[in-house]
Scaffold this active site. Structure first.
Site, PDB file in Angstrom:
ATOM      1  CD  GLU A   1      -2.674   1.202   2.609  1.00 46.04           C
ATOM      2  OE1 GLU A   1      -3.035   0.087   3.026  1.00 46.04           O
ATOM      3  OE2 GLU A   1      -3.026   2.275   3.153  1.00 46.04           O
TER       4      GLU A   1
ATOM      5  CD  GLU B   1      -3.685   7.481   4.987  1.00 50.44           C
ATOM      6  OE1 GLU B   1      -4.691   6.844   5.302  1.00 50.44           O
ATOM      7  OE2 GLU B   1      -2.537   7.217   5.418  1.00 50.44           O
TER       8      GLU B   1
END
Length: 428
Positions: A174, A179
């Protein structure tokens, strides 16, 4: 920073058969009109070109979604899947992801809008992926985004290994490009999750807004520069961290494979916490574009004639090397004014200078000229497979002769791409 979260273990997660990405240059067009600086070159509202070549990367645009389309329409299904459902998504999140234009739609101004809503005693939002459709490996990968705000709001632009879910998380890998959690409006995070470093123990870092302002106040460009043995995270062109296999502490580096994109806005969860009385709904993440550039090529390329569909040549008027010299059609004569190098950095060059959209303009009818190469979006061109058009990604428009007349001496311009023969070019 430790956090207990695992984005990908929900058993009902939709899985599409993995496909290899054939990067296409047939998509592009920034919806945000550039602003001309004092030199007349195209820049974005932050003063930095939207092209990574203008910052620190010689790169050719190989794929993009510019989110052009009518207001209220769905994002392009050739690029994006909708993942739907609730159940917490492995992080005790509150939202249910739905495929509804109330939660994911184009705004008619060249943006994708993902909207988190409070409704029916719960929350709805959207989660879009390019699984099986667009799965790049390496390059400059970037998106220009205005994030939402508020306690418990969790926007993300991230990637999973293309073998997921056949290869389970975290072994598939990932890459979190951006974010943000609402309680930290001035901070964004970039993270790797892989075998031995995942969940609450990832390889991670953060970037603080230089002025300490909220990232939700304006658009920002979030990117990675991804090479076989390193990944670097720039925000608005400012690189803040680089991770390499040395950072995995002997655990596998699983980032030498295709990955697919994910865009989503979560509500609540173990890491961001939950909405409170200060959180306002709806909240929107506005995405101007997602782009992939090939950073492996450099500025070389193929050299020779560029000819129109009737065989006439693309030509620098009078073989003049001055900035601003018009680009025209001319009977082919083998001189250097008709020798073009189609570069792997996205440029098209002759006489030591670049094919350029005048003033960085984006409007149909803007003249095309010769100009000193400067790495701006005005000098980026993509060959469109099928139609043989030559498209300027910044404007989303195609090269054609003025008046659509293919005669000796006819000047050139950018125009709406229509697949017609007058926009068809044979490249070297």
């Amino acid at each position: 920073m430790r956090r207990t979260r695992h984005r990908t273990t929900r058993t009902a997660l939709v899985a599409t058969a993995a496909l290899s990405l054939v990067l296409s240059a047939s998509l592009a067009a920034s919806a945000a009109a550039p602003v001309a600086d004092d030199g007349g070159r195209a820049t974005d509202a932050l003063g930095a070109s939207g092209s990574p070549a203008a910052q620190d990367l010689a790169a050719a645009l190989t794929w993009s979604d510019e989110f052009d389309g009518p207001a209220g329409s769905a994002p392009n299904a050739a690029n994006w899947n909708h993942e739907t459902g609730g159940g917490g998504w492995g992080n005790n999140e509150l939202q249910t992801y739905v495929n509804s234009r109330n939660n994911s739609a184009l705004d008619g101004n060249g943006n994708l809008v993902i909207t988190a809503r409070q409704e029916g005693g719960g929350y709805t939002s959207a989660r879009l992926t390019t699984k099986g459709k667009v799965q790049p490996q390496y390059g400059r990968l970037e998106a220009r985004i205005k994030i939402p705000r508020g306690q418990g709001i969790w926007p993300a632009f991230w990637m999973l290994g293309g073998q997921f879910p056949g290869t389970p998380w975290p072994d598939a890998g990932e890459i979190d490009i951006m974010e943000n959690i609402g309680r930290e409006p001035h901070i964004v995070h970039g993270t790797l999750h892989g075998p031995g470093y995942s969940g609450g123990n990832p390889i991670t870092g953060q970037y603080m807004h230089p002025q300490g302002w909220s990232f939700a106040d304006d658009f920002h460009t979030f990117a990675i520069d991804w090479n076989p043995n390193s990944i670097t995270w720039p925000v608005d062109g400012n690189a803040y961290q680089t991770f390499t296999p040395a950072n995995t502490n002997g655990n596998p580096w699983v980032y030498n494979q295709p990955f697919f994109f994910i865009l989503n806005v979560a509500v609540g969860g173990n890491w961001p916490g939950y909405p409170d009385g200060s959180t306002q709904f709806p909240q929107q993440m506005v995405v101007d574009y997602v782009r992939v550039y090939d950073s492996q090529g450099g500025g070389g390329g193929r050299t020779g004639r560029i000819t129109a569909s009737n065989g006439i040549c693309l030509d620098v008027a009078g073989a003049n090397t001055a900035n601003g010299t018009p680009i025209q059609l001319a009977n082919c004569n083998n001189n250097t004014a008709q020798q073009w190098t189609v570069g792997t950095d996205g440029t098209v060059r002759a006489l030591g200078k670049c094919l350029d959209v005048s003033g960085g303009g984006t409007a149909a009818g803007t003249p095309v000229q010769l100009w000193e190469c400067n790495g701006t979006g005005a000098q980026q061109w993509a060959a469109v497979s099928g139609s043989q058009a030559l498209r300027n990604p910044q404007s989303g428009r195609c090269l054609q002769p003025v008046g659509r007349v293919q005669n000796d001496g006819t000047r050139t311009e950018i125009a709406n791409c229509d697949g017609s023969t007058v926009q068809r070019w044979t490249l070297p």
